[in-house]
Design a protein around this motif. Structure first.
Motif, PDB file in Angstrom:
ATOM      1  N   PRO A  53      66.967   3.859 100.657  1.00 45.44           N
ATOM      2  CA  PRO A  53      67.761   4.050  99.430  1.00 45.44           C
ATOM      3  C   PRO A  53      68.311   2.750  98.855  1.00 45.44           C
ATOM      4  CG  PRO A  53      68.308   5.736 101.036  1.00 45.44           C
ATOM      5  CD  PRO A  53      67.422   4.737 101.735  1.00 45.44           C
ATOM      6  N   THR A  54      68.672   1.812  99.716  1.00 42.60           N
ATOM      7  CA  THR A  54      69.208   0.544  99.204  1.00 42.60           C
ATOM      8  C   THR A  54      68.150  -0.218  98.425  1.00 42.60           C
ATOM      9  OG1 THR A  54      68.719  -0.483 101.351  1.00 42.60           O
ATOM     10  CG2 THR A  54      70.972   0.304 100.988  1.00 42.60           C
ATOM     11  N   ASP A  55      66.909  -0.205  98.892  1.00 46.50           N
ATOM     12  CA  ASP A  55      65.816  -0.850  98.167  1.00 46.50           C
ATOM     13  C   ASP A  55      65.596  -0.183  96.810  1.00 46.50           C
ATOM     14  OD1 ASP A  55      65.451  -2.453 100.365  1.00 46.50           O
ATOM     15  OD2 ASP A  55      63.336  -1.993 100.633  1.00 46.50           O
ATOM     16  N   ILE A  56      65.653   1.136  96.790  1.00 46.44           N
ATOM     17  CA  ILE A  56      65.421   1.873  95.546  1.00 46.44           C
ATOM     18  C   ILE A  56      66.515   1.567  94.531  1.00 46.44           C
ATOM     19  CG2 ILE A  56      65.344   4.182  94.530  1.00 46.44           C
ATOM     20  CD1 ILE A  56      63.925   5.138  97.068  1.00 46.44           C
ATOM     21  N   ARG A  57      67.759   1.577  94.963  1.00 45.85           N
ATOM     22  CA  ARG A  57      68.859   1.267  94.043  1.00 45.85           C
ATOM     23  C   ARG A  57      68.730  -0.147  93.494  1.00 45.85           C
ATOM     24  NH1 ARG A  57      71.937   4.271  97.896  1.00 45.85           N
ATOM     25  NH2 ARG A  57      72.567   2.327  98.945  1.00 45.85           N
ATOM     26  N   ALA A  58      68.372  -1.086  94.353  1.00 52.51           N
ATOM     27  CA  ALA A  58      68.214  -2.475  93.906  1.00 52.51           C
ATOM     28  C   ALA A  58      67.079  -2.599  92.902  1.00 52.51           C
ATOM     29  CB  ALA A  58      67.970  -3.382  95.105  1.00 52.51           C
ATOM     30  N   ALA A  59      65.985  -1.885  93.133  1.00 50.94           N
ATOM     31  CA  ALA A  59      64.847  -1.937  92.212  1.00 50.94           C
ATOM     32  C   ALA A  59      65.218  -1.361  90.849  1.00 50.94           C
ATOM     33  CB  ALA A  59      63.657  -1.185  92.798  1.00 50.94           C
ATOM     34  N   ALA A  60      65.970  -0.253  90.844  1.00 49.32           N
ATOM     35  CA  ALA A  60      66.367   0.364  89.586  1.00 49.32           C
ATOM     36  C   ALA A  60      67.299  -0.541  88.785  1.00 49.32           C
ATOM     37  CB  ALA A  60      67.024   1.716  89.846  1.00 49.32           C
TER      38      ALA A  60
ATOM     39  N   ARG B 150      56.374  -3.132 100.384  1.00 44.94           N
ATOM     40  CA  ARG B 150      57.306  -3.433 101.476  1.00 44.94           C
ATOM     41  C   ARG B 150      57.317  -4.923 101.775  1.00 44.94           C
ATOM     42  NH1 ARG B 150      55.245   1.556 105.176  1.00 44.94           N
ATOM     43  NH2 ARG B 150      56.794   3.117 104.549  1.00 44.94           N
ATOM     44  N   ASP B 151      56.131  -5.521 101.771  1.00 46.18           N
ATOM     45  CA  ASP B 151      55.995  -6.957 102.004  1.00 46.18           C
ATOM     46  C   ASP B 151      55.584  -7.617 100.691  1.00 46.18           C
ATOM     47  OD1 ASP B 151      55.434  -9.532 102.745  1.00 46.18           O
ATOM     48  OD2 ASP B 151      53.728  -9.031 104.037  1.00 46.18           O
ATOM     49  N   PRO B 152      56.516  -8.220  99.968  1.00 44.41           N
ATOM     50  CA  PRO B 152      56.180  -8.780  98.655  1.00 44.41           C
ATOM     51  C   PRO B 152      55.142  -9.886  98.713  1.00 44.41           C
ATOM     52  CG  PRO B 152      58.383  -9.452  99.339  1.00 44.41           C
ATOM     53  CD  PRO B 152      57.933  -8.412 100.308  1.00 44.41           C
ATOM     54  N   SER B 153      55.011 -10.563  99.857  1.00 46.73           N
ATOM     55  CA  SER B 153      54.015 -11.627  99.974  1.00 46.73           C
ATOM     56  C   SER B 153      52.589 -11.088  99.942  1.00 46.73           C
ATOM     57  CB  SER B 153      54.235 -12.429 101.254  1.00 46.73           C
ATOM     58  OG  SER B 153      53.948 -11.650 102.399  1.00 46.73           O
ATOM     59  N   SER B 154      52.433  -9.774 100.123  1.00 48.05           N
ATOM     60  CA  SER B 154      51.093  -9.173 100.098  1.00 48.05           C
ATOM     61  C   SER B 154      50.603  -8.928  98.673  1.00 48.05           C
ATOM     62  CB  SER B 154      51.090  -7.851 100.875  1.00 48.05           C
ATOM     63  OG  SER B 154      51.942  -6.891 100.258  1.00 48.05           O
ATOM     64  N   ILE B 155      51.455  -9.159  97.677  1.00 48.14           N
ATOM     65  CA  ILE B 155      51.062  -9.006  96.270  1.00 48.14           C
ATOM     66  C   ILE B 155      50.687 -10.378  95.725  1.00 48.14           C
ATOM     67  CG2 ILE B 155      51.806  -8.310  93.963  1.00 48.14           C
ATOM     68  CD1 ILE B 155      53.771  -6.387  95.301  1.00 48.14           C
TER      69      ILE B 155
ATOM     70  N   ILE C 278      58.518  -7.184  93.268  1.00 46.15           N
ATOM     71  CA  ILE C 278      59.773  -6.673  93.815  1.00 46.15           C
ATOM     72  C   ILE C 278      59.516  -6.158  95.222  1.00 46.15           C
ATOM     73  CG2 ILE C 278      61.591  -4.932  93.621  1.00 46.15           C
ATOM     74  CD1 ILE C 278      61.239  -4.920  90.646  1.00 46.15           C
ATOM     75  N   GLN C 279      60.368  -6.549  96.146  1.00 51.99           N
ATOM     76  CA  GLN C 279      60.311  -5.982  97.496  1.00 51.99           C
ATOM     77  C   GLN C 279      60.885  -4.575  97.454  1.00 51.99           C
ATOM     78  OE1 GLN C 279      62.797  -5.077  99.950  1.00 51.99           O
ATOM     79  NE2 GLN C 279      61.149  -4.555 101.350  1.00 51.99           N
ATOM     80  N   LEU C 280      60.120  -3.593  97.925  1.00 54.15           N
ATOM     81  CA  LEU C 280      60.571  -2.202  97.857  1.00 54.15           C
ATOM     82  C   LEU C 280      59.923  -1.368  98.947  1.00 54.15           C
ATOM     83  CD1 LEU C 280      61.981   0.198  96.443  1.00 54.15           C
ATOM     84  CD2 LEU C 280      59.971   0.367  94.958  1.00 54.15           C
ATOM     85  N   ASP C 281      60.752  -0.792  99.784  1.00 57.39           N
ATOM     86  CA  ASP C 281      60.345   0.232 100.742  1.00 57.39           C
ATOM     87  C   ASP C 281      60.913   1.534 100.210  1.00 57.39           C
ATOM     88  OD1 ASP C 281      60.117   2.053 102.830  1.00 57.39           O
ATOM     89  OD2 ASP C 281      60.549   0.572 104.386  1.00 57.39           O
TER      90      ASP C 281
ATOM     91  N   ALA D 248      56.125  -1.283  82.991  1.00 54.14           N
ATOM     92  CA  ALA D 248      55.736  -0.384  84.074  1.00 54.14           C
ATOM     93  C   ALA D 248      56.200  -0.904  85.418  1.00 54.14           C
ATOM     94  CB  ALA D 248      54.212  -0.218  84.088  1.00 54.14           C
ATOM     95  N   LEU D 249      56.462   0.040  86.319  1.00 53.61           N
ATOM     96  CA  LEU D 249      56.716  -0.297  87.722  1.00 53.61           C
ATOM     97  C   LEU D 249      55.776   0.537  88.570  1.00 53.61           C
ATOM     98  CD1 LEU D 249      60.001  -0.958  89.593  1.00 53.61           C
ATOM     99  CD2 LEU D 249      58.366   0.676  90.558  1.00 53.61           C
ATOM    100  N   VAL D 250      55.036  -0.127  89.463  1.00 50.00           N
ATOM    101  CA  VAL D 250      54.058   0.525  90.324  1.00 50.00           C
ATOM    102  C   VAL D 250      54.469   0.329  91.769  1.00 50.00           C
ATOM    103  CG1 VAL D 250      51.630   0.695  90.972  1.00 50.00           C
ATOM    104  CG2 VAL D 250      52.245  -0.001  88.635  1.00 50.00           C
ATOM    105  N   THR D 251      54.655   1.412  92.503  1.00 50.98           N
ATOM    106  CA  THR D 251      54.955   1.295  93.928  1.00 50.98           C
ATOM    107  C   THR D 251      53.658   1.180  94.723  1.00 50.98           C
ATOM    108  OG1 THR D 251      54.974   3.697  94.341  1.00 50.98           O
ATOM    109  CG2 THR D 251      57.048   2.670  93.626  1.00 50.98           C
ATOM    110  N   GLY D 252      53.722   0.465  95.833  1.00 50.75           N
ATOM    111  CA  GLY D 252      52.529   0.260  96.648  1.00 50.75           C
ATOM    112  C   GLY D 252      51.444  -0.464  95.893  1.00 50.75           C
TER     113      GLY D 252
END
Length: 234
Positions: A58-65, A38-43, A51-54, A8-12
């Motif tokens: 679009p660049t963050d989304i492509r990298a996450a995928a 957005r801030d991976p240190s908050s997890i 994963i760092q993801l905003d 699974a991948l969970v945003t936010g």
């Protein structure tokens, strides 16, 4: 869809409903849980892959995928809200900002991960919506409009992804005890209860989950002679 052995991948996923999703997925036997923010240190949840993801980038989304190419369940949870009506001076900017996260974020994440889900047999897509999908009294005008749009987007994706056997679930709820509702003096449901009902519905093959009594009441009232969304909330 079965949670056990899923990826699974969970945003936010750093707080609120997103954090509750990550915790529950681990508890139900998911093989891997990607937790994004957005801030991976908050997890700080043990056992997840961060994963760092905003979702507005679009660049963050492509990298996450690319990084999470084994995902079988995508939970589009990341969302923002801000008070204000459409006649306020800043409503244009506010609406654009909220739609970038709550609508385009969901759209772009879904487009990026649809091929990933297909590659693993279809999997599932779960979009966190709201009772605000159906009711807009102007207090959270842009937020409510964004959730209406996200509901319609969810319904469209359900049809578009059916051919690749991807389950699409829309999760609706009213007031949840999170940072978003802090200071609002109303009865609230815990994030853990909301997530439990969502994942139960997912495993049962549901298309939609109405996760609390108020949501069920308002949904039922949509077909009343004077629908709930036309009634004054004051």
């Amino acid at each position: 869809m079965k949670i056990e052995n899923s990826v699974a991948l969970v945003t936010g996923a750093n707080r609120g409903i997103g954090l509750a999703f990550a915790q529950a997925l681990l508890a139900r036997g998911a093989r891997k849980v990607y937790a994004t923010a957005r801030d991976p240190s908050s997890i700080t949840l043990p056992g997840v892959e961060v994963i760092q993801l905003d979702v507005t980038k679009p660049t963050d989304i492509r990298a996450a995928a690319q990084l999470a190419s084994d995902v079988t369940l995508l939970v589009n949870n990341a969302g923002i809200a801000q008070p204000g009506g459409f006649l306020a001076p800043d409503s244009d900017d506010l609406t654009r900002r909220i739609f970038e996260t709550n609508v385009y974020g969901v759209l772009n994440m879904s487009k990026a991960f649809a091929p990933v889900l297909k590659a693993h047999g279809g999997g599932a897509l779960l979009n966190v919506l709201s009772v605000a999908s159906w009711v807009n009294d102007g207090a959270l005008a842009a937020y409510s409009a964004s959730k209406s749009a996200a509901w319609s987007l969810t319904n469209a994706l359900r049809h578009e992804l059916a051919s690749q056997h991807t389950q699409v679930l829309g999760l609706h709820m009213a007031y949840v005890d999170t940072d978003l509702t802090r200071g609002i003096d109303v009865p609230k449901t815990s994030p853990e209860d909301i997530v439990q009902r969502a994942l139960d519905g997912l495993e049962a093959g549901a298309d939609e989950v109405l996760a609390d009594a108020l949501t069920q009441q308002i949904h039922q009232g949509l077909t009343a002679p004077r629908p709930f969304y036309l009634r004054s909330q004051n």
